[in-house]
Design a protein around this motif. Structure first.
Motif, short mmCIF file in Angstrom:
data_model
loop_
_atom_site.label_atom_id
_atom_site.label_comp_id
_atom_site.label_asym_id
_atom_site.label_seq_id
_atom_site.Cartn_x
_atom_site.Cartn_y
_atom_site.Cartn_z
N GLU A 95 0.81 -1.23 0.00
CA GLU A 95 0.00 0.00 0.00
C GLU A 95 0.84 1.27 0.00
O GLU A 95 0.37 2.33 -0.42
CB GLU A 95 -0.95 0.01 1.20
CG GLU A 95 -1.96 1.15 1.12
CD GLU A 95 -3.09 1.04 2.13
OE1 GLU A 95 -4.00 1.88 2.08
OE2 GLU A 95 -3.07 0.10 2.96
N THR A 121 -6.16 -3.14 -4.53
CA THR A 121 -5.42 -1.88 -4.65
C THR A 121 -6.39 -0.76 -4.96
O THR A 121 -7.41 -0.96 -5.62
CB THR A 121 -4.35 -1.96 -5.76
OG1 THR A 121 -3.68 -0.70 -5.87
CG2 THR A 121 -4.96 -2.30 -7.12
N ASN A 122 -6.04 0.44 -4.48
CA ASN A 122 -6.84 1.63 -4.79
C ASN A 122 -6.21 2.44 -5.91
O ASN A 122 -6.62 3.57 -6.17
CB ASN A 122 -7.00 2.50 -3.53
CG ASN A 122 -7.81 1.80 -2.46
OD1 ASN A 122 -8.63 0.93 -2.76
ND2 ASN A 122 -7.58 2.16 -1.21
N GLU A 148 -5.99 3.29 -9.41
CA GLU A 148 -6.84 3.14 -10.60
C GLU A 148 -6.03 2.77 -11.83
O GLU A 148 -6.50 2.01 -12.69
CB GLU A 148 -7.63 4.44 -10.85
CG GLU A 148 -8.72 4.71 -9.83
CD GLU A 148 -9.86 3.70 -9.91
OE1 GLU A 148 -10.02 3.05 -10.96
OE2 GLU A 148 -10.57 3.55 -8.90
N HIS A 161 -9.68 -5.22 -7.57
CA HIS A 161 -10.75 -4.56 -6.82
C HIS A 161 -10.12 -3.68 -5.75
O HIS A 161 -8.91 -3.76 -5.48
CB HIS A 161 -11.72 -5.56 -6.21
CG HIS A 161 -11.10 -6.55 -5.25
ND1 HIS A 161 -10.51 -6.20 -4.06
CD2 HIS A 161 -11.00 -7.90 -5.32
CE1 HIS A 161 -10.07 -7.27 -3.43
NE2 HIS A 161 -10.34 -8.32 -4.18
N LYS A 162 -10.93 -2.83 -5.15
CA LYS A 162 -10.45 -1.90 -4.14
C LYS A 162 -9.94 -2.67 -2.91
O LYS A 162 -10.32 -3.81 -2.66
CB LYS A 162 -11.57 -0.95 -3.71
CG LYS A 162 -12.06 -0.03 -4.82
CD LYS A 162 -11.01 1.00 -5.18
CE LYS A 162 -11.57 2.01 -6.19
NZ LYS A 162 -10.57 3.04 -6.53
N ARG A 163 -9.09 -2.03 -2.16
CA ARG A 163 -8.48 -2.65 -0.98
C ARG A 163 -9.51 -3.05 0.07
O ARG A 163 -10.44 -2.30 0.35
CB ARG A 163 -7.47 -1.70 -0.33
CG ARG A 163 -6.17 -1.64 -1.06
CD ARG A 163 -5.14 -0.82 -0.30
NE ARG A 163 -3.85 -1.05 -0.96
CZ ARG A 163 -3.02 -2.04 -0.67
NH1 ARG A 163 -3.33 -2.86 0.31
NH2 ARG A 163 -1.90 -2.20 -1.34
#
Length: 616
Positions: A216, A259-260, A262, A275-277
């Motif tokens: 992150e 992961t965030n 894009e 997909h988002k965290r």
């Protein structure tokens, strides 16, 4: 014909009447053995303490004192040439080529490891792009493990920036495109509920250190998700090259919780979950399962190094698991230890004690607050004053300005101890002018924030301002070495996180120091492993700092250096390991008994050697 996997496997305990008796050489008993051995490696029991030395020169002193003998055969011929741990390429002798069915699979020439090393370095220096060098080194690691580590040890100052900071940052950014083969374990949310089974898929069982990330906060580059694997791989190669921990005992792990980023989510070459965290309870449960599975698989003494977790998770994970696991966060504790070592060493140039100085940080995240806390602990230890009192000499600036008491309600928990009474200050320059620090430390992750006005202000009220621009990679450094020396008119003492070339100013050459975590974590880890530590205590970090600072000589100070050169890193690591182990024994946190009489010599005896083995 059988080729044995590691000399460790050859160790046969033929008989032992009491602790301290010699192991009997196994080559007379087993059909396939090493042809040549250093004479000082013949005895199984370490001459300087109670620990086991490896009979065949392999790094066994970091293992348990008593090993049950077993054997493991490795196929010869073509398969042998594809096994990086045993492959020697053109260094296989004529006798070995006959014995292991290598005739015709190699050109007829036989080259020594030294010539192979010279040849590879010549090739590596032809590459103009750092990422090409990184990829060439990773390919070598997967083809010929011992040659890879010999290069890294012998050319550490040249190759450290290749396999680690700053090039590893670019490698992580492009990891999806350059990924060829697995170098560790990827554990994603898909494996929730069966993490222990996934860990068992790794071929090695005797793991001693794990470096784990969730990707992150990779260096100063942000959320790189699954592509953060380059960091654990790079860190563990340094554990071996700089700290001497054997490669087979090291396990890189990436936890993929999404992961965030894009850009990565839309990248067709991205190798992680799209997909988002995961956050909150889902994230906490996943980490708990992972930590429990690691301990169940590898035992109480497995060292787990957290790497590049975001602030909101890093502090919480360290606090949660430090009482139940042997855990270490390099971004919080390793950075703090190496910076403290530089500060202790710099006193020879600055004068006074740590408590006589005032510290100002740009950056109040995990690195900044971790360093600040360790400085406060060291000052408290030296002055016998409360830590709370010592914190008042340390000031932090975050994105909203100086961390002060009037902001306490809006501050994150880890910043609150550093909120002192002062009127609000918005900018770094204003903070420097108001606080008048003797030491300026950058952990912001934002490049070029130590501007000319800031450096000139530091130089206006300090004869020798100490400037530490610690953010990585180079592009994120708060200032360059040239800027620090030029704007201070050659009076600054400078060190950075990423390497900078020497700078000439007014006819004098300045050699900038590098406050690189690689000074600390390899030796620190070796110290924990060799004494069988079960927990990490803050006093061990102080011990590591003091050991590193003690390695800075008058010759180094004459050049303005506050860190010793990396070419001596294995010697440095042995002293750090010895200090850390001594502190663990003193605190009752070491499980390998009795304590060796000479911990420095014992640490040296533990270290992995990259020299080729000779096979019968």
């Amino acid at each position: 014909m059988m080729l044995l996997n590691r000399p460790k496997i050859l160790r046969l305990l033929v008989g032992r009447r009491e602790r301290g008796k010699e192991f009997i050489r196994a080559s007379a008993v087993m059909g396939s053995a090493l042809e040549e051995m250093p004479n000082d490696r013949v005895n199984g029991i370490d001459a300087v303490g109670g620990g086991v030395r490896d009979v065949y020169g392999e790094d066994s002193a970091t293992e348990d004192q008593f090993i049950t003998p077993w054997t493991f055969s490795v196929a010869s011929g073509y398969t042998l040439l594809r096994n990086p741990r045993h492959n020697k390429g053109l260094a296989f002798t004529e006798k070995e080529r006959d014995a292991h069915y290598l005739r015709g699979l190699l050109p007829p020439i036989v080259l020594s490891q030294e010539i192979q090393e010279k040849k590879f370095m010549h090739m590596l220096r032809q590459y103009q792009v750092p990422l090409q060098r990184y990829m060439a080194m990773m390919d070598l690691q997967e083809m010929n493990e011992r040659l890879f580590y010999k290069l890294l040890i012998d050319h550490v100052e040249e190759l450290l920036p290749v396999v680690y900071t700053p090039t590893v940052g670019e490698a992580c950014q492009k990891y999806g495109s350059i990924f060829k083969r697995p170098q560790g374990i990827f554990i994603s949310l898909k494996e929730k509920g069966k993490i222990q089974e996934v860990l068992k898929n790794w071929p090695e069982r005797n793991i001693q250190v794990i470096v784990v990330t969730d990707g992150e906060r990779i260096l100063g580059l942000g959320d790189l998700g699954c592509q953060g694997m380059g960091i654990p791989v790079g860190k563990l190669s340094l554990y071996t090259a700089l700290g001497g921990v054997r490669p087979s005992a090291c396990l890189p792990i990436t936890l993929d919780v999404g992961t965030n980023n894009e850009k990565l989510l839309n990248d067709e070459f991205y190798i992680g979950l799209r997909h988002k965290r995961a956050t909150g309870q889902e994230y906490a449960d996943f980490l708990f399962e992972f930590m429990s599975a690691v301990k169940q698989n590898y035992g109480e003494r497995i060292l787990i190094q957290f790497e590049d977790f975001a602030n909101h998770n890093a502090f919480e994970l360290l606090e949660k698991y430090r009482t139940t696991h042997l855990v270490f966060n390099d971004d919080i504790q390793g950075t703090a230890s190496v910076v403290l070592a530089g500060l202790v060493a710099s006193l020879k140039l600055l004068g006074g004690t740590l408590a006589d100085h005032t510290f100002l940080f740009l950056g109040a995240g995990e690195a900044g607050t971790g360093i600040a806390e360790l400085i406060a602990l060291e000052m408290s230890k030296k002055t016998n004053a409360p830590v709370e009192e010592m914190r008042k000499k340390i000031w932090l600036v975050d994105s909203k300005g100086l961390v002060v008491r009037s902001r306490i309600e809006s501050l994150q928990q880890f910043k609150k101890p550093w909120a002192h009474e002062h009127k609000p200050v918005k900018t770094l320059l204003e903070a420097v002018q108001a606080i008048k620090p003797t030491v300026l430390i950058g952990t912001s992750g934002v490049g070029r924030t130590f501007t000319q006005d800031v450096i000139e202000a530091m130089a206006s009220f300090n004869k020798k301002p100490l400037i530490l621009a610690l953010s990585n990679p180079t592009s994120q450094s708060e200032c360059t070495a040239e800027e620090a020396y030029t704007w201070s008119k050659g009076r600054a003492i400078f060190a950075s996180g990423s390497p900078f070339d020497p700078v000439e100013h007014d006819g004098k050459v300045f050699v900038p120091g590098q406050a690189n975590n690689a000074y600390i974590f390899p030796g620190f880890g070796l110290g924990l492993i060799m004494c069988g530590a079960i927990r990490v205590h803050d006093d061990m970090l102080l011990a590591a700092s003091e050991a590193l600072a003690a390695q800075v000589t008058d010759e180094h100070f004459a050049k303005g250096l506050i860190y010793p050169p990396f070419k001596d890193i294995r010697k440095i690591s042995s002293h750090i390991a010895a200090n850390v182990a001594a502190k663990a024994y003193e605190l009752g946190l070491a499980s390998r008994l009795p304590q060796p009489r000479d911990l420095v010599k014992y640490a040296e005896s533990c270290m992995y050697s990259p020299m080729y083995r000779f096979y019968r």
